[in-house]
Design a protein around this motif. Structure first.
Motif, PDB file in Angstrom:
ATOM      1  N   THR A 105       1.002  -1.331  -0.428  1.00  0.00           N
ATOM      2  CA  THR A 105      -0.130   0.167   0.022  1.00  0.00           C
ATOM      3  C   THR A 105       0.904   1.391   0.001  1.00  0.00           C
ATOM      4  N   ILE A 106       0.998   2.229  -0.956  1.00  0.00           N
ATOM      5  CA  ILE A 106       1.535   3.114  -1.188  1.00  0.00           C
ATOM      6  C   ILE A 106       0.834   4.961  -0.310  1.00  0.00           C
ATOM      7  N   TYR A 107      -0.290   4.527  -0.404  1.00  0.00           N
ATOM      8  CA  TYR A 107      -1.116   5.699   0.186  1.00  0.00           C
ATOM      9  C   TYR A 107      -1.222   5.584   1.498  1.00  0.00           C
ATOM     10  N   GLN A 108      -1.750   5.137   2.490  1.00  0.00           N
ATOM     11  CA  GLN A 108      -1.913   4.957   3.409  1.00  0.00           C
ATOM     12  C   GLN A 108      -3.178   5.691   3.802  1.00  0.00           C
ATOM     13  N   ALA A 244      11.947   8.987  -5.281  1.00  0.00           N
ATOM     14  CA  ALA A 244      11.139  10.112  -4.959  1.00  0.00           C
ATOM     15  C   ALA A 244      10.689  11.339  -3.731  1.00  0.00           C
ATOM     16  N   LEU A 245      10.812  10.929  -2.861  1.00  0.00           N
ATOM     17  CA  LEU A 245      10.212  11.446  -1.704  1.00  0.00           C
ATOM     18  C   LEU A 245      11.892  12.178  -0.974  1.00  0.00           C
ATOM     19  N   ASP A 246      12.789  11.753  -1.397  1.00  0.00           N
ATOM     20  CA  ASP A 246      14.294  12.412  -1.053  1.00  0.00           C
ATOM     21  C   ASP A 246      14.424  13.820  -2.892  1.00  0.00           C
ATOM     22  N   ASN A 247      14.586  13.339  -3.013  1.00  0.00           N
ATOM     23  CA  ASN A 247      14.467  13.710  -4.548  1.00  0.00           C
ATOM     24  C   ASN A 247      13.690  14.528  -5.601  1.00  0.00           C
ATOM     25  N   PRO A 248      12.288  15.319  -5.577  1.00  0.00           N
ATOM     26  CA  PRO A 248      10.887  15.287  -6.175  1.00  0.00           C
ATOM     27  C   PRO A 248      11.691  15.800  -7.426  1.00  0.00           C
ATOM     28  N   GLU A 249      12.501  16.784  -7.029  1.00  0.00           N
ATOM     29  CA  GLU A 249      13.128  17.398  -8.541  1.00  0.00           C
ATOM     30  C   GLU A 249      13.566  16.707  -9.681  1.00  0.00           C
ATOM     31  N   LYS A 250      14.255  15.467  -9.181  1.00  0.00           N
ATOM     32  CA  LYS A 250      15.005  14.145 -10.117  1.00  0.00           C
ATOM     33  C   LYS A 250      13.745  13.618 -10.885  1.00  0.00           C
ATOM     34  N   ALA A 251      12.810  13.066  -9.487  1.00  0.00           N
ATOM     35  CA  ALA A 251      11.636  12.395  -9.716  1.00  0.00           C
ATOM     36  C   ALA A 251      10.678  13.196 -10.137  1.00  0.00           C
ATOM     37  N   CYS A 279       2.906   8.033   4.495  1.00  0.00           N
ATOM     38  CA  CYS A 279       3.295   7.714   6.168  1.00  0.00           C
ATOM     39  C   CYS A 279       1.791   8.593   7.061  1.00  0.00           C
ATOM     40  N   SER A 280       0.749   8.387   6.698  1.00  0.00           N
ATOM     41  CA  SER A 280      -0.864   8.206   7.786  1.00  0.00           C
ATOM     42  C   SER A 280      -1.435   7.387   7.942  1.00  0.00           C
ATOM     43  N   ALA A 281      -2.184   7.888   9.062  1.00  0.00           N
ATOM     44  CA  ALA A 281      -2.963   6.318   9.270  1.00  0.00           C
ATOM     45  C   ALA A 281      -2.596   5.359  10.352  1.00  0.00           C
ATOM     46  N   ASP A 282      -0.884   6.384  10.429  1.00  0.00           N
ATOM     47  CA  ASP A 282      -0.575   5.259  11.774  1.00  0.00           C
ATOM     48  C   ASP A 282       0.667   4.173  11.028  1.00  0.00           C
ATOM     49  N   ALA A 283       1.018   4.753  10.252  1.00  0.00           N
ATOM     50  CA  ALA A 283       1.654   3.751   9.725  1.00  0.00           C
ATOM     51  C   ALA A 283       3.061   3.794  10.150  1.00  0.00           C
ATOM     52  N   LYS A 284       3.564   2.709   9.501  1.00  0.00           N
ATOM     53  CA  LYS A 284       5.399   2.289   9.934  1.00  0.00           C
ATOM     54  C   LYS A 284       6.304   2.558   9.648  1.00  0.00           C
ATOM     55  N   PHE A 285       5.875   1.636   8.226  1.00  0.00           N
ATOM     56  CA  PHE A 285       6.447   1.634   7.160  1.00  0.00           C
ATOM     57  C   PHE A 285       6.514   2.581   6.226  1.00  0.00           C
ATOM     58  N   VAL A 286       6.889   2.848   5.258  1.00  0.00           N
ATOM     59  CA  VAL A 286       6.266   3.366   3.343  1.00  0.00           C
ATOM     60  C   VAL A 286       5.703   2.493   2.713  1.00  0.00           C
ATOM     61  N   GLU A 325      12.038  -5.463   7.286  1.00  0.00           N
ATOM     62  CA  GLU A 325      11.475  -4.175   8.065  1.00  0.00           C
ATOM     63  C   GLU A 325      12.914  -3.536   8.128  1.00  0.00           C
ATOM     64  N   GLY A 326      14.011  -4.377   8.115  1.00  0.00           N
ATOM     65  CA  GLY A 326      15.027  -2.898   7.772  1.00  0.00           C
ATOM     66  C   GLY A 326      15.083  -2.391   6.422  1.00  0.00           C
ATOM     67  N   GLU A 327      15.155  -2.978   5.658  1.00  0.00           N
ATOM     68  CA  GLU A 327      15.118  -2.809   4.573  1.00  0.00           C
ATOM     69  C   GLU A 327      13.468  -1.238   3.793  1.00  0.00           C
ATOM     70  N   MET A 328      13.233  -1.596   4.469  1.00  0.00           N
ATOM     71  CA  MET A 328      12.163  -0.800   4.369  1.00  0.00           C
ATOM     72  C   MET A 328      12.351   1.283   4.434  1.00  0.00           C
ATOM     73  N   ARG A 329      11.751   1.793   4.740  1.00  0.00           N
ATOM     74  CA  ARG A 329      11.969   3.348   4.900  1.00  0.00           C
ATOM     75  C   ARG A 329      11.233   3.241   5.907  1.00  0.00           C
ATOM     76  N   ALA A 330      10.979   3.579   6.804  1.00  0.00           N
ATOM     77  CA  ALA A 330      10.425   3.801   8.194  1.00  0.00           C
ATOM     78  C   ALA A 330       9.324   5.337   8.051  1.00  0.00           C
ATOM     79  N   CYS A 331       8.342   4.994   8.785  1.00  0.00           N
ATOM     80  CA  CYS A 331       7.572   6.908   8.728  1.00  0.00           C
ATOM     81  C   CYS A 331       8.497   6.926  10.018  1.00  0.00           C
ATOM     82  N   PRO A 332       8.148   9.006  10.236  1.00  0.00           N
ATOM     83  CA  PRO A 332       8.854   9.124  11.297  1.00  0.00           C
ATOM     84  C   PRO A 332       7.878   9.303  12.340  1.00  0.00           C
TER      85      PRO A 332
END
Length: 332
Positions: A105-108, A244-251, A279-286, A325-332
């Protein structure tokens, strides 16, 4: 007609999907989108243009879409095998027996919202009574309409709903043919503002429809026959979204390179608009919706008959093809 754009990751002989090839061959994979090219696809464009799919041994063809409902039907009917669409539309078909499953799931939270020009004076859903409202045919907005109305104490009889082709939505609002539209923050709202109009927005997620949203999903046949291909595709796609999240202009440049007709300014605004959804809806990982979010979605939708009572939410999705999980991007 949907436009197909293919970028070949590496020259050479490609193995047929599901069969082993030479060490240098890339496995061809076709990925069906829910919508036309734009910021909503930026992570997938980045995965392709930045070489993440190639690194995963995949030669990916991306096919543009015309609505989540239509894309879900394509997979349910066997016309596509791997796709991207709103999870509600997909779950409804799964509950009816369609052999497919959400794998990431991409959009939470869903990006859908009610949009009205400020001059109409619409300040709440209650103000829709007696109004003409445009609804995009074959879309996730249509799927969610019963829940949206119930949550806000309305019925279809309270307003005039006009089903229309998606390209007609914004022009119809701007010209006054409809007084409001069921649109989205990642597309319609941006298009309306680009025309200089001032609008009021009422997100579905804030008005009773906080459901699991846009997700990668696949047919059971594809899942069973190509488990490693699927894992590699999901991993590379999530890497693309993190990029894309880290480099929006390049994306944005990646989207433009892959889809030359895309409007770079709109793509930039679309990507910025969807960023909070990851990372909405209490998501832990993107890329991963939590079980409690699926349970809440099932409970809400079953209240209005959009999903059957008592259905196990785990029947709609599997996390077996996500990276560790160690390979996934964690939500803040």
């Amino acid at each position: 007609m949907m436009q197909t754009l293919k970028v070949t990751a590496v020259a050479g002989l490609f193995a047929a999907l599901g069969f082993a090839g030479s060490a240098s061959a890339q496995t061809p994979v076709t990925f069906q989108l829910n919508w036309t090219a734009g910021g909503a696809n930026a992570g997938f464009a980045a995965a392709l243009q930045e070489g993440f799919y190639k690194e995963a041994g995949l030669d990916v063809t991306i096919v543009q879409g015309n609505g989540s409902g239509n894309t879900a039907q394509l997979v349910a009917s066997g016309q596509a095998q791997l796709a991207y669409a709103d999870a509600v539309a997909v779950s409804q078909l799964i509950a009816k027996g369609a052999p497919m499953r959400v794998v990431s799931t991409i959009y939470q939270s869903n990006p859908n919202e009610l949009i009205a020009l400020k001059k109409t004076g619409i300040k709440s859903f209650a103000d829709l009574k007696g109004k003409t409202v445009g609804v995009p045919a074959g879309s996730s907005q249509t799927t969610m309409l019963p829940l949206l109305l119930k949550a806000n104490g309305l019925t279809e009889q309270d307003m005039q709903l006009v089903n229309m082709p998606m390209p007609s939505m914004v022009p119809s609002l701007l010209t006054g043919q409809v007084e409001a539209i069921l649109g989205s923050l990642d597309s319609y709202a941006i298009q309306v503002r680009a025309q200089g109009a001032e609008i009021d927005e009422f997100p579905f997620a804030d008005y009773g429809v906080p459901t699991v949203s846009t997700s990668i999903f696949a047919s059971n046949d594809f899942i069973q026959k190509n488990p490693e291909i699927l894992r590699n595709f999901v991993r590379a796609s999530l890497k693309g979204w993190s990029f894309a999240l880290d480099n929006p202009e390049k994306a944005v440049a990646d989207v433009k390179a892959l889809f030359p007709d895309a409007n770079a300014d709109l793509v930039t605004k679309e990507l910025a608009a969807i960023t909070p959804l990851f990372c909405s809806a209490d998501a832990k990982f993107v890329g991963r919706a939590e079980p409690a979010h699926w349970t809440k979605t099932q409970d809400l939708l079953s209240q209005v008959g959009l999903l059957p009572q008592g259905q196990d939410p785990a029947s709609y999705y599997t996390n077996d093809y996500l990276p560790a999980e160690g390979e996934m991007r964690a939500c803040p």
